[in-house]
Design a protein around this motif. Structure first.
Motif, short mmCIF file in Angstrom:
data_model
loop_
_atom_site.label_atom_id
_atom_site.label_comp_id
_atom_site.label_asym_id
_atom_site.label_seq_id
_atom_site.Cartn_x
_atom_site.Cartn_y
_atom_site.Cartn_z
N GLY A 1 5.31 19.59 -2.35
CA GLY A 1 3.93 19.42 -2.76
C GLY A 1 3.76 19.32 -4.27
N LEU B 1 -2.04 5.36 1.66
CA LEU B 1 -1.38 6.66 1.46
C LEU B 1 -2.39 7.79 1.37
N ARG B 2 -3.53 7.51 0.76
CA ARG B 2 -4.56 8.55 0.65
C ARG B 2 -5.11 8.92 2.02
N GLY C 1 4.13 14.96 2.50
CA GLY C 1 3.20 15.69 1.65
C GLY C 1 3.61 15.78 0.20
N ALA D 1 4.42 10.16 1.89
CA ALA D 1 3.07 10.63 2.21
C ALA D 1 3.09 11.60 3.39
N LEU D 2 3.83 11.26 4.45
CA LEU D 2 3.89 12.13 5.62
C LEU D 2 4.53 13.48 5.30
N THR E 1 -2.38 14.11 -1.40
CA THR E 1 -1.44 13.44 -2.32
C THR E 1 -2.20 12.65 -3.38
N GLN F 1 8.20 23.21 1.38
CA GLN F 1 6.95 22.46 1.32
C GLN F 1 6.26 22.63 -0.02
N LYS G 1 5.57 5.55 3.10
CA LYS G 1 5.10 6.19 4.33
C LYS G 1 5.73 7.57 4.49
N LEU H 1 -3.22 8.73 4.84
CA LEU H 1 -2.13 9.47 5.49
C LEU H 1 -2.02 10.89 4.98
N SER H 2 -2.23 11.06 3.66
CA SER H 2 -2.08 12.38 3.04
C SER H 2 -3.15 12.56 1.98
#
Length: 371
Positions: free
Chosen positions: A11, A77-78, A35, A32-33, A84, A7, A29, A80-81
């Motif tokens: 990241g 996207l912002r 991370g 973003a999910l 990011t 991770q 998608k 969703l994460s």
């Protein structure tokens, strides 16, 4: 079973996605999910009603307002994460994305629908020394491939017929429209889900570099949904004489900006490189100062990058609707002390931010990155 991916590494990753259609939506998608820390998105199209049946990140309001796809996906996207960082670039990968930015990426992911766009992604990736993942979909079929500098080159895999056909834009939008008119449910979203997931999986392998897994580099993953079959096909070529995958190095930075005039830029480069004369090559486009009609000697001032000339000619009232094919254009592909329009800025010539310029002096060739 635990995930093989870190991770922390995900990241910290920097990924550029080119294309925000059905395939691009799925890829973005997933990124973003997962991370992914930094995502740059490149596309020049607006959201249309036909996009809604296959693109999870678009809404009816987006289509009604005709919003640019990159703006929409950046917003989604912002949400969703939130952690990011998303950088949207509303432009063409062929001309509007600087190699200096591409050099900062861990991987590029292509979600485009034609050979020319793939060729341009490959050209940038090879120059920058960055691997890229390609995907393509058609109905219930799809493919995914990986191209690595020094190992596998998209241009080398094209062959004569592919090169001949490269400039044709083969969009899936027309196929979707025909299916809708015929009362058929579009299947593009299904293939996009499968191929988009494979593309992201391959990108994660590249980001982790030394993992214990098999890469698609040199092979093509083929998915056929009608009979639920998959297969791997050999897809590797790397011709040492291919100019497309020449690596641009070493790259040095200079205190240049695209808002500088040509005069200022040439003077700065002379001082920076300690050269009497410098010659700047416009490698991916040209600058056109005027066009001439084929049937007479009249000149019509243009003063635009080459990519914008056709639209200018078609719209200019002084040309009385004469098609672009009825014109000759006068081009500048090199900028030196004899360039007559030194008050123009580098941006006026079509040079994007963070571009890498080829600058030739009496000592040799230099690769100079613009701030």
């Amino acid at each position: 079973m635990n995930s093989p991916f870190s991770q922390n590494r995900v990241g910290d990753a920097r990924v550029m996605v080119v294309g925000c259609g059905a395939l691009g939506n799925e890829v973005l998608k997933h990124l973003a999910l997962l991370g992914v820390g930094h995502i740059t998105v490149v596309d020049f199209d607006r959201v249309e009603p036909d996009n809604l049946s296959r693109s999870v990140l678009f809404s009816e309001d987006d289509a009604r307002e005709g919003r640019y796809k990159v703006e929409v996906v950046a917003d989604r996207l912002r949400r969703l994460s939130p952690a990011t960082e998303v950088q949207p670039i509303c432009g063409d990968i062929a001309y509007d994305v600087g190699l200096g930015l591409i050099r900062t990426m861990d991987v590029l992911i292509g979600c485009v629908d034609n050979r020319w766009a793939r060729y341009c992604i490959n050209r940038h990736a090879m120059r920058a020394g960055v691997p890229w993942v390609d995907g393509g979909i058609d109905g219930l079929e799809g493919t995914a491939r990986v191209f690595m500098p020094g190992e596998n080159c998209y241009a080398c895999n094209l062959g004569p017929e592919g090169l001949k056909d490269m400039t044709r834009r083969l969009s899936c939008a027309g196929a979707i429209r025909r299916n809708v008119e015929a009362g058929k449910a579009p299947t593009t979203s299904i293939a996009a889900s499968v191929i988009g997931a494979v593309e992201v999986q391959e990108a994660l392998k590249i980001i982790h570099a030394q993992g214990d897994w098999t890469s698609l580099c040199g092979r093509m993953f083929y998915y056929e949904g009608q009979h639920l079959t998959t297969r791997l096909v050999g897809f590797k070529a790397y011709d040492e004489d291919c100019a497309v995958h020449d690596r641009w190095e070493p790259v040095r930075r200079a205190a240049l900006t695209v808002t500088m005039t040509v005069d200022e830029a040439l003077a700065l480069l002379q001082a920076e490189l300690q050269a009497r004369q410098v010659l700047v090559s416009l490698t991916d486009d040209c600058f056109v100062d005027y066009v001439v009609r084929r049937d007479d000697d009249c000149r019509y001032e243009v003063m635009l990058p080459g990519r914008r000339v056709a639209a200018f000619v078609e719209q200019d009232k002084a040309l009385n609707g004469i098609p672009f094919s009825g014109m000759y254009q006068h081009e500048w592909r090199e900028i030196a002390s004899d360039f007559p329009y030194k008050w123009l800025t580098l941006a006026d010539l079509g040079v994007p931010r963070q571009a890498v310029l080829i600058v030739t002096t009496e000592q040799g060739t230099n690769y100079i990155e613009i701030a």
